[in-house]
Design a protein around this motif. Structure first.
Motif, PDB file in Angstrom:
ATOM      1  N   GLN A  78       0.832  -1.211   0.000  1.00 31.82           N
ATOM      2  CA  GLN A  78       0.000   0.000   0.000  1.00 31.82           C
ATOM      3  C   GLN A  78       0.862   1.255   0.000  1.00 31.82           C
ATOM      4  O   GLN A  78       1.765   1.411   0.818  1.00 31.82           O
ATOM      5  N   LEU A  79       0.571   2.152  -0.935  1.00 34.11           N
ATOM      6  CA  LEU A  79       1.181   3.479  -0.951  1.00 34.11           C
ATOM      7  C   LEU A  79       0.153   4.441  -0.379  1.00 34.11           C
ATOM      8  O   LEU A  79      -0.912   4.641  -0.969  1.00 34.11           O
ATOM      9  N   ASN A  80       0.456   5.017   0.778  1.00 35.26           N
ATOM     10  CA  ASN A  80      -0.450   5.979   1.383  1.00 35.26           C
ATOM     11  C   ASN A  80       0.048   7.376   1.029  1.00 35.26           C
ATOM     12  O   ASN A  80       1.134   7.783   1.426  1.00 35.26           O
ATOM     13  N   LEU A  81      -0.747   8.101   0.254  1.00 35.13           N
ATOM     14  CA  LEU A  81      -0.338   9.416  -0.262  1.00 35.13           C
ATOM     15  C   LEU A  81      -0.661  10.570   0.680  1.00 35.13           C
ATOM     16  O   LEU A  81      -0.383  11.716   0.347  1.00 35.13           O
ATOM     17  N   ARG A  82      -1.245  10.285   1.817  1.00 34.93           N
ATOM     18  CA  ARG A  82      -1.718  11.350   2.689  1.00 34.93           C
ATOM     19  C   ARG A  82      -0.641  12.377   3.033  1.00 34.93           C
ATOM     20  O   ARG A  82      -0.929  13.553   3.185  1.00 34.93           O
ATOM     21  N   SER A  83       0.602  11.961   3.155  1.00 30.04           N
ATOM     22  CA  SER A  83       1.652  12.923   3.520  1.00 30.04           C
ATOM     23  C   SER A  83       2.366  13.510   2.295  1.00 30.04           C
ATOM     24  O   SER A  83       3.327  14.254   2.450  1.00 30.04           O
ATOM     25  N   PHE A  84       1.886  13.194   1.103  1.00 27.39           N
ATOM     26  CA  PHE A  84       2.468  13.784  -0.098  1.00 27.39           C
ATOM     27  C   PHE A  84       2.133  15.277  -0.145  1.00 27.39           C
ATOM     28  O   PHE A  84       1.211  15.744   0.516  1.00 27.39           O
ATOM     29  N   PRO A  85       2.843  16.046  -0.961  1.00 28.99           N
ATOM     30  CA  PRO A  85       2.630  17.502  -1.004  1.00 28.99           C
ATOM     31  C   PRO A  85       1.213  17.910  -1.411  1.00 28.99           C
ATOM     32  O   PRO A  85       0.516  17.189  -2.120  1.00 28.99           O
ATOM     33  N   LYS A  86       0.848  19.077  -0.914  1.00 30.19           N
ATOM     34  CA  LYS A  86      -0.434  19.710  -1.258  1.00 30.19           C
ATOM     35  C   LYS A  86      -0.105  21.043  -1.912  1.00 30.19           C
ATOM     36  O   LYS A  86       0.664  21.820  -1.373  1.00 30.19           O
ATOM     37  N   TYR A  87      -0.690  21.292  -3.058  1.00 30.64           N
ATOM     38  CA  TYR A  87      -0.363  22.500  -3.821  1.00 30.64           C
ATOM     39  C   TYR A  87      -1.537  23.452  -4.025  1.00 30.64           C
ATOM     40  O   TYR A  87      -1.329  24.618  -4.320  1.00 30.64           O
ATOM     41  N   SER A  88      -2.758  22.972  -3.935  1.00 30.28           N
ATOM     42  CA  SER A  88      -3.908  23.732  -4.428  1.00 30.28           C
ATOM     43  C   SER A  88      -4.045  25.120  -3.822  1.00 30.28           C
ATOM     44  O   SER A  88      -4.463  26.043  -4.505  1.00 30.28           O
ATOM     45  N   SER A  89      -3.668  25.303  -2.566  1.00 31.72           N
ATOM     46  CA  SER A  89      -3.870  26.612  -1.927  1.00 31.72           C
ATOM     47  C   SER A  89      -3.020  27.712  -2.550  1.00 31.72           C
ATOM     48  O   SER A  89      -3.304  28.884  -2.381  1.00 31.72           O
ATOM     49  N   ARG A  90      -1.999  27.340  -3.302  1.00 34.26           N
ATOM     50  CA  ARG A  90      -1.123  28.356  -3.901  1.00 34.26           C
ATOM     51  C   ARG A  90      -0.860  28.121  -5.386  1.00 34.26           C
ATOM     52  O   ARG A  90       0.105  28.632  -5.933  1.00 34.26           O
TER      53      ARG A  90
END
Length: 140
Positions: A32-44
């Motif tokens: 299982q690859l859990n992506l929850r801690s991957f980067p978030k970009y949408s706010s910027r």
């Protein structure tokens, strides 16, 4: 991880929000690859795509009659994505009932914006009848 799974003849399941009705994010015996801690970009990352925009994603957005693009990271939930679009409209002084940018997505903010919802085509909360399925919004 992908090479290891392949060498062991294991399938890979990808999890973000984890709300997979079919269970595809929790396959028995898979890596299982859990992506929850991957980067978030949408706010910027919201960019208006004008005729001056030269990148391929904006060119494709304009061809599809879309006014802007937004980058969504592997760890993003719909809540992150929806808030980014709402905040952008608010900063631009656009009244809520006259949104310039509209977010096509799932009905629950805790669902992963780039995970199984999108891989399954991306049924929306009714906006798909106007703008198309979630998968129709992908530019790159």
């Amino acid at each position: 991880i992908v090479k290891f799974a392949s060498s062991q003849n294991l399938s890979i399941s990808i999890k973000n929000g984890g709300a997979s009705y079919s269970g595809s994010s929790n396959q028995k015996g898979s890596v299982q690859l859990n992506l929850r801690s991957f980067p978030k970009y949408s706010s910027r990352s919201i960019v208006l795509c004008t005729t001056l925009s030269r990148d391929d994603a904006c060119r494709l957005a304009r061809d599809r009659k879309k006014p802007a693009k937004i980058r969504v990271g592997g760890g993003e939930l719909f809540d992150d994505y929806y808030r980014a679009v709402i905040d952008w409209n608010t900063r631009e002084g656009i009244p809520v009932h006259k949104k310039r940018l509209v977010a096509v997505g799932g009905g629950v903010g805790t669902i992963g914006a780039s995970g199984g919802w999108l891989q399954g085509g991306g049924l929306s909360i009714g906006l798909d009848r106007i703008f198309g399925l979630g998968v129709d919004q992908v530019l790159a």
